[in-house]
Design an enzyme around this catalytic site. Structure first.
Site, PDB file in Angstrom:
ATOM      1  N   LYS A 197      55.760  14.147  33.321  1.00  0.00           N
ATOM      2  CA  LYS A 197      56.521  15.182  34.035  1.00  0.00           C
ATOM      3  C   LYS A 197      57.786  15.531  33.256  1.00  0.00           C
ATOM      4  O   LYS A 197      58.128  16.701  33.098  1.00  0.00           O
ATOM      5  CB  LYS A 197      56.914  14.729  35.449  1.00  0.00           C
ATOM      6  CG  LYS A 197      55.814  14.628  36.458  1.00  0.00           C
ATOM      7  CD  LYS A 197      55.257  15.935  36.957  1.00  0.00           C
ATOM      8  CE  LYS A 197      54.117  16.404  36.098  1.00  0.00           C
ATOM      9  NZ  LYS A 197      52.798  15.978  36.449  1.00  0.00           N
ATOM     10  N   HIS A 226      56.195  -5.289  22.620  1.00  0.00           N
ATOM     11  CA  HIS A 226      55.305  -5.197  21.458  1.00  0.00           C
ATOM     12  C   HIS A 226      55.604  -3.955  20.615  1.00  0.00           C
ATOM     13  O   HIS A 226      54.754  -3.493  19.870  1.00  0.00           O
ATOM     14  CB  HIS A 226      53.843  -5.213  21.920  1.00  0.00           C
ATOM     15  CG  HIS A 226      53.502  -6.465  22.657  1.00  0.00           C
ATOM     16  ND1 HIS A 226      53.209  -7.649  22.020  1.00  0.00           N
ATOM     17  CD2 HIS A 226      53.475  -6.741  23.978  1.00  0.00           C
ATOM     18  CE1 HIS A 226      52.987  -8.597  22.927  1.00  0.00           C
ATOM     19  NE2 HIS A 226      53.144  -8.061  24.117  1.00  0.00           N
ATOM     20  N   GLU A 236      56.993  17.572  30.100  1.00  0.00           N
ATOM     21  CA  GLU A 236      56.535  18.934  30.379  1.00  0.00           C
ATOM     22  C   GLU A 236      57.669  19.860  30.785  1.00  0.00           C
ATOM     23  O   GLU A 236      57.717  21.012  30.386  1.00  0.00           O
ATOM     24  CB  GLU A 236      55.528  18.918  31.548  1.00  0.00           C
ATOM     25  CG  GLU A 236      54.189  18.345  31.236  1.00  0.00           C
ATOM     26  CD  GLU A 236      53.244  18.500  32.412  1.00  0.00           C
ATOM     27  OE1 GLU A 236      53.423  17.799  33.415  1.00  0.00           O
ATOM     28  OE2 GLU A 236      52.320  19.319  32.330  1.00  0.00           O
ATOM     29  N   ASN A 274      38.553  35.621  28.358  1.00  0.00           N
ATOM     30  CA  ASN A 274      39.134  34.283  28.517  1.00  0.00           C
ATOM     31  C   ASN A 274      38.114  33.301  27.979  1.00  0.00           C
ATOM     32  O   ASN A 274      36.977  33.283  28.439  1.00  0.00           O
ATOM     33  CB  ASN A 274      39.429  34.026  30.005  1.00  0.00           C
ATOM     34  CG  ASN A 274      39.861  32.596  30.275  1.00  0.00           C
ATOM     35  OD1 ASN A 274      40.155  31.840  29.350  1.00  0.00           O
ATOM     36  ND2 ASN A 274      39.889  32.216  31.535  1.00  0.00           N
ATOM     37  N   GLY A 275      38.500  32.505  27.000  1.00  0.00           N
ATOM     38  CA  GLY A 275      37.563  31.531  26.424  1.00  0.00           C
ATOM     39  C   GLY A 275      37.663  31.553  24.908  1.00  0.00           C
ATOM     40  O   GLY A 275      38.612  32.110  24.346  1.00  0.00           O
ATOM     41  N   GLU A 287      52.863   8.927  34.452  1.00  0.00           N
ATOM     42  CA  GLU A 287      52.988  10.230  35.101  1.00  0.00           C
ATOM     43  C   GLU A 287      54.443  10.706  35.088  1.00  0.00           C
ATOM     44  O   GLU A 287      54.713  11.881  34.847  1.00  0.00           O
ATOM     45  CB  GLU A 287      52.425  10.129  36.530  1.00  0.00           C
ATOM     46  CG  GLU A 287      52.560  11.370  37.382  1.00  0.00           C
ATOM     47  CD  GLU A 287      51.889  12.613  36.824  1.00  0.00           C
ATOM     48  OE1 GLU A 287      51.147  12.523  35.830  1.00  0.00           O
ATOM     49  OE2 GLU A 287      52.136  13.701  37.367  1.00  0.00           O
ATOM     50  N   TRP A 320      46.803  33.478  26.407  1.00  0.00           N
ATOM     51  CA  TRP A 320      47.328  32.208  25.905  1.00  0.00           C
ATOM     52  C   TRP A 320      46.678  32.035  24.539  1.00  0.00           C
ATOM     53  O   TRP A 320      45.474  31.808  24.442  1.00  0.00           O
ATOM     54  CB  TRP A 320      46.958  31.080  26.864  1.00  0.00           C
ATOM     55  CG  TRP A 320      47.625  29.774  26.583  1.00  0.00           C
ATOM     56  CD1 TRP A 320      48.847  29.361  27.023  1.00  0.00           C
ATOM     57  CD2 TRP A 320      47.093  28.691  25.798  1.00  0.00           C
ATOM     58  NE1 TRP A 320      49.107  28.092  26.564  1.00  0.00           N
ATOM     59  CE2 TRP A 320      48.054  27.652  25.813  1.00  0.00           C
ATOM     60  CE3 TRP A 320      45.920  28.504  25.083  1.00  0.00           C
ATOM     61  CZ2 TRP A 320      47.863  26.452  25.146  1.00  0.00           C
ATOM     62  CZ3 TRP A 320      45.728  27.293  24.426  1.00  0.00           C
ATOM     63  CH2 TRP A 320      46.701  26.293  24.467  1.00  0.00           C
ATOM     64  N   CYS A 342      44.351  31.966  29.524  1.00  0.00           N
ATOM     65  CA  CYS A 342      44.260  33.405  29.768  1.00  0.00           C
ATOM     66  C   CYS A 342      43.935  33.700  31.229  1.00  0.00           C
ATOM     67  O   CYS A 342      43.192  32.961  31.870  1.00  0.00           O
ATOM     68  CB  CYS A 342      43.156  34.009  28.917  1.00  0.00           C
ATOM     69  SG  CYS A 342      43.387  33.738  27.170  1.00  0.00           S
ATOM     70  N   ARG A 387      49.392  30.404  35.155  1.00  0.00           N
ATOM     71  CA  ARG A 387      48.368  29.772  34.325  1.00  0.00           C
ATOM     72  C   ARG A 387      48.875  29.507  32.905  1.00  0.00           C
ATOM     73  O   ARG A 387      48.282  28.724  32.174  1.00  0.00           O
ATOM     74  CB  ARG A 387      47.128  30.675  34.253  1.00  0.00           C
ATOM     75  CG  ARG A 387      46.433  30.832  35.581  1.00  0.00           C
ATOM     76  CD  ARG A 387      45.364  31.893  35.516  1.00  0.00           C
ATOM     77  NE  ARG A 387      44.281  31.544  34.629  1.00  0.00           N
ATOM     78  CZ  ARG A 387      43.223  30.837  34.984  1.00  0.00           C
ATOM     79  NH1 ARG A 387      43.110  30.407  36.215  1.00  0.00           N
ATOM     80  NH2 ARG A 387      42.269  30.568  34.126  1.00  0.00           N
ATOM     81  N   LYS A 393      48.360  26.221  33.023  1.00  0.00           N
ATOM     82  CA  LYS A 393      48.038  25.495  34.250  1.00  0.00           C
ATOM     83  C   LYS A 393      46.597  25.002  34.228  1.00  0.00           C
ATOM     84  O   LYS A 393      46.301  23.891  34.623  1.00  0.00           O
ATOM     85  CB  LYS A 393      48.269  26.408  35.453  1.00  0.00           C
ATOM     86  CG  LYS A 393      47.949  25.772  36.789  1.00  0.00           C
ATOM     87  CD  LYS A 393      48.926  24.668  37.102  1.00  0.00           C
ATOM     88  CE  LYS A 393      48.608  23.919  38.383  1.00  0.00           C
ATOM     89  NZ  LYS A 393      49.334  22.636  38.440  1.00  0.00           N
TER      90      LYS A 393
HETATM   91  O1  M6R Z   1      43.279  21.012  36.588  1.00  0.00           O
HETATM   92  P1  M6R Z   1      43.191  19.626  36.038  1.00  0.00           P
HETATM   93  O2  M6R Z   1      43.652  18.595  36.996  1.00  0.00           O
HETATM   94  O3  M6R Z   1      41.837  19.297  35.491  1.00  0.00           O
HETATM   95  O4  M6R Z   1      44.190  19.624  34.832  1.00  0.00           O
HETATM   96  C1  M6R Z   1      44.361  18.507  34.008  1.00  0.00           C
HETATM   97  C2  M6R Z   1      45.614  18.623  33.178  1.00  0.00           C
HETATM   98  O5  M6R Z   1      45.558  19.759  32.370  1.00  0.00           O
HETATM   99  C3  M6R Z   1      46.874  18.685  34.051  1.00  0.00           C
HETATM  100  O6  M6R Z   1      46.973  17.592  34.910  1.00  0.00           O
HETATM  101  C4  M6R Z   1      48.122  18.760  33.165  1.00  0.00           C
HETATM  102  O7  M6R Z   1      48.298  17.564  32.487  1.00  0.00           O
HETATM  103  C5  M6R Z   1      49.345  19.106  34.014  1.00  0.00           C
HETATM  104  N1  M6R Z   1      50.153  20.051  33.317  1.00  0.00           N
HETATM  105  C6  M6R Z   1      50.163  17.930  34.341  1.00  0.00           C
HETATM  106  O8  M6R Z   1      51.338  18.245  34.999  1.00  0.00           O
END
Ligand code: M6R
Length: 611
Positions: free
Chosen positions: A488, A507, A491, A99-100, A484, A73, A2, A27, A606
C-alpha cells in the site's frame, strides 16, 4: 488498463462516451481519445487526462449518434497523442479501439509493410486494424467477416470495437481475454470495459464471452461466435447502484473505500454467517465440500493484494482444515509446468475477476482436471464465469487503484470457507468453531473502532512522510499483513517499502536499519507476540524508528515504540482484517500529504488485463 466505451442510439454519443471514460479513469491510463461518426469520421486523441481531451474538444464538432472512446495504458509505444486510440485505418474509413495485446503483431506488420501499408503509430492496434482492412479489401467482404477472419489469425488478447464510415449505423465488437459488457437500452446500446459507464442508463447487460463477435445497431444486437453461428445473448441484471461508483462526500475513492469496510465486511458475511445459530451457509462451497475436504492440496492463485489474501488464507486453511496449501503468483504459475493432479482445488482470488495472469493460470489448471473455486468481487467477471464454483466477496465496486475493502472482504470469505470446511471435516472442535464464528461476526464493529484512529494516523503520516524507505514486519498471520502494508505504501506514496517476516529481518534487511528508517511492526497479541517484541527491541537497539500496531491493554510494547496505533483485540485468525486497516490509512494519508493522486497512482492500472 485500457478502458473502452462506445455508444449507438438516439442520444448524443460524445457526452455519454466522455462520462464513461471518466468513470473508467480508475483503471489507470495515460492518454485518451474518441472517434465520432457524423458523415465525417472525426477522431480526437490526447496524451494525459480525459479532462485534457475534453478541453481540447471545446468548440469542436462532436455531434454524432455513434462513437467509440478509449483510455490507453501504454504497452506498445510510449504514451503520446500518436499512439493514443482510436486508430484510423489506411483508407481513413475505419476507426478502432482495443484493449489487450496482439502478440503476433510484429509479423503481421512486416507483411503489411511489404504490401505498402504505412503506420502512424507504434501500436499493435493499428496493425490489427490495417490487417482487418486488408482482408476486407482483398476479399471484398463485409467488415464483420473481415474481423472474423482476422481474429482467427491473431495471437493474444483483445476487446476491439470498430466503426465504419460506410456503415454509420453499426458498431462491431469482439472479445478474447479482455473484459466487455454491452448495456441494452431502449433502441440504444452502450459498450464498456465494465458496468460503471453503463449503470446510469440501463441495468440490463450482456457479458460477451471469449471468441464472440457482436454486430450492434441502435435497435439490434447480433451475437455470433467466430464460426459465424448466432449465439443467444444472455441478459443479466446489474445489481449495482450509481452511488456505489461515486465519492459520496469523501475526498478520494480510496478513503471512501477504507471507511466502507465495516459495511462491506458485513455485506460479505450477511446471509452466510449466522452467529446465533452457529452456521455458515455458502452454496458454492457446499457443492464442492467433499472435493475440498478430500483434496490433497489447495493452491491459491492470485496477484498483488489478492495474493496477500491467499497467504493469510494459507495459514488459516492449514490450521483449521489440515490441508496442504500452496500460494502461487498467477504470473509464475501459468508459465511453469506445475504438477496438477486430478482433484486439486485451485482457489483463484481476484477483485476485478479480469486479471489476465490469474485468468490464464486457472484456464490451464482447469484443463488439467483441477477444480476451480473463484473468490471474486466483480459479479459476472471472466474469472467468476470460468470458475467451477465460488463465493463472491460482495465488497461493491472498488474504484481506488489500491485495493482496500476488497482485501478485507477476501479475508472474510476465505475465513468462512476454511471454517466451514474445517468444521465439516472435523479438524476443528465445535467450541473452537463457534468461537471463531463469533469472532468473525464481531469484525465489522471492531473495524469501525479502528477507523476512529484516522486522525491520529493522519498525524503520524505527517511525521513519516519524508521517509525514503520503510520496513513492515510481522509474524504468522501478520506476516502477509506486513506485505500488504508495504505494498500500500509503495503504491500510494512512492516510498520504497518492504514487508518481511519479523524474524527474517536478521538475515539481511537489518543492515538497512538506522535512525532514519521507520519500521512498522504488527505486534498485536497472538502466539508470536513475545517474539515480535524481541524483534522490535533489536530494531530499537539499532536506532530504527518503530511504529507499532498493538492491542488495547498492551502496556509494555509502547515503551519500545516511537509511535503506536491501537486496535481492538481479536483472535489471531481474524486479526488481519483489523490490523491491515491502520496500514491502509497510513499509506493513504502519506500519499495525500505528498500531494499524490492516491486514487490513480502513477503507472498503475486497477485491472491488469494484460500479462
Ligand atoms: O483484480 P485483482 O485482485 O486480480 O488484482 C490483483 C492486483 O493487480 C491488485 O491487487 C494490485 O496489486 C492492487 N493495485 C493492490 O492494491
Amino acid at each position: 488498463m485500457c478502458g473502452i466505451v462506445a455508444y449507438i442510439g438516439p442520444r448524443e454519443a460524445y457526452p455519454v462516451i466522455l462520462k464513461g471514460l471518466k468513470r473508467l479513469e480508475y483503471r489507470g491510463y495515460d492518454s485518451s481519445g474518441v472517434a465520432l461518426l457524423n458523415g465525417d469520421l472525426n477522431v480526437y486523441k490526447k496524451k494525459g487526462k480525459v479532462a485534457e481531451l475534453e478541453e481540447m474538444l471545446v468548440g469542436k464538432d462532436v455531434h454524432s449518434h455513434i462513437g467509440i472512446g478509449h483510455t490507453r495504458w501504454a504497452t506498445h509505444g510510449e504514451p503520446n497523442d500518436r499512439n493514443a486510440h482510436p486508430h484510423i485505418s489506411g483508407s481513413g474509413k475505419l476507426a478502432m479501439i482495443h484493449n489487450g495485446i496482439i502478440e503476433n503483431y510484429a509479423q503481421l506488420k512486416q507483411d503489411l509493410l511489404r504490401k505498402g501499408y504505412t503506420f502512424k503509430s507504434d501500436t499493435d492496434t493499428e496493425v490489427l486494424l490495417n490487417f482487418i482492412e486488408d482482408i476486407k479489401e482483398n476479399n471484398n467482404c463485409p467488415l464483420e467477416e473481415a474481423v472474423r477472419i482476422a481474429l482467427k489469425r491473431i495471437v493474444g488478447a483483445y476487446v476491439i470495437v470498430l466503426i465504419d464510415q460506410e456503415h454509420p449505423d453499426t458498431l462491431i465488437t469482439a472479445r478474447k481475454g479482455s473484459p466487455l459488457v454491452i448495456g441494452i437500452g431502449k433502441n440504444e446500446h452502450f459498450l464498456a470495459s465494465d458496468a460503471s459507464p453503463i449503470i446510469e442508463y440501463t441495468k440490463e447487460v450482456v457479458y460477451v464471452n471469449d471468441y464472440e463477435l457482436a454486430i450492434i445497431k441502435a435497435d439490434e444486437l447480433i451475437l455470433k461466435n467466430l464460426g459465424n453461428e448466432r449465439q443467444t445473448p444472455f441478459i443479466t441484471k446489474l445489481d449495482m447502484e450509481l452511488a456505489a461508483i461515486e465519492k459520496g462526500g469523501y475526498e478520494h475513492f480510496m478513503l471512501k473505500e477504507i471507511f466502507e469496510q465495516p459495511q462491506t465486511i458485513q455485506d460479505c458475511l450477511r446471509g452466510r454467517l449466522d452467529a446465533n445459530g452457529g452456521t455458515i451457509t455458502m452454496s458454492g462451497v457446499s457443492k464442492y465440500a467433499e472435493q475440498i475436504m478430500n483434496a490433497n492440496r489447495i493452491v491459491m492463485v492470485a496477484c498483488g493484494t489478492s495474493w496477500h489474501a491467499g497467504l493469510v488464507a494459507e495459514y488459516i486453511f492449514e490450521e483449521l482444515c489440515r490441508i496442504n496449501v500452496e500460494v502461487e503468483y498467477a504470473s509464475e504459475f501459468r508459465y511453469r509446468n506445475p504438477v496438477i493432479n486430478q482433484g486439486d482445488v485451485i482457489i483463484a482470488i481476484s477483485q476485478s475477476g479480469e486479471t489476465a495472469d490469474t485468468l490464464v493460470a486457472i484456464e490451464n489448471a482447469k484443463s488439467k482436471g483441477a477444480i476451480i473455486m473463484g473468490v471474486v468481487n466483480v459479479v459476472g467477471s471472466s474469472i467468476a464465469r470460468i470458475s467451477d464454483t465460488g463465493a463472491y466477496t460482495h465488497a461493491g465496486p472498488e474504484i481506488g487503484v489500491a485495493s482496500t475493502k476488497a482485501f478485507t472482504a477476501q479475508l472474510a470469505v476465505l475465513t468462512m470457507i476454511a471454517l466451514k470446511i474445517g468444521y465439516e471435516k472435523g479438524t476443528i472442535s465445535h467450541d473452537r468453531y463457534l468461537q471463531l464464528v463469533r469472532e468473525l461476526d464481531a469484525i465489522p464493529e471492531k473495524v469501525a473502532t479502528v477507523l476512529l484512529q484516522a486522525d491520529n494516523i493522519r498525524k503520524l503520516a505527517e511525521k513519516y512522510k519524508d521517509a525514503t524507505n520503510c520496513l513492515y514486519l510481522g509474524r504468522g498471520y501478520n506476516f502477509p499483513v506486513a506485505l500488504e502494508g508495504a505494498l500500500k505504501l509503495k503504491e500510494i506514496s512512492y516510498i520504497h517499502a518492504e514487508g518481511y517476516p519479523a524474524a527474517e529481518m536478521k538475515h539481511g534487511p537489518i543492515a538497512l536499519v538506522d535512525e532514519n528508517l521507520p519500521v512498522v511492526f504488527i505486534a498485536t497479541k497472538d502466539a508470536y507476540h513475545e517474539k515480535v517484541v524481541s524483534n522490535m527491541q533489536e530494531i530499537k537497539a539499532r536506532k530504527g524508528q518503530v511504529i507499532a500496531i498493538i492491542n488495547e491493554g498492551d502496556e509494555f510494547t509502547p515503551t519500545l515504540a516511537d509511535d503506536v496505533i491501537v486496535v481492538p483485540e481479536a483472535d489471531e485468525i481474524v486479526a488481519p482484517m483489523l490490523n491491515c486497516i491502520p496500514l491502509q490509512l497510513l499509506a493513504y494519508y502519506i500519499g495525500v500529504a505528498k500531494n499524490f493522486d492516491v486514487d490513480k497512482p502513477r503507472n498503475l492500472a486497477k485491472s491488469v488485463t494484460v500479462e
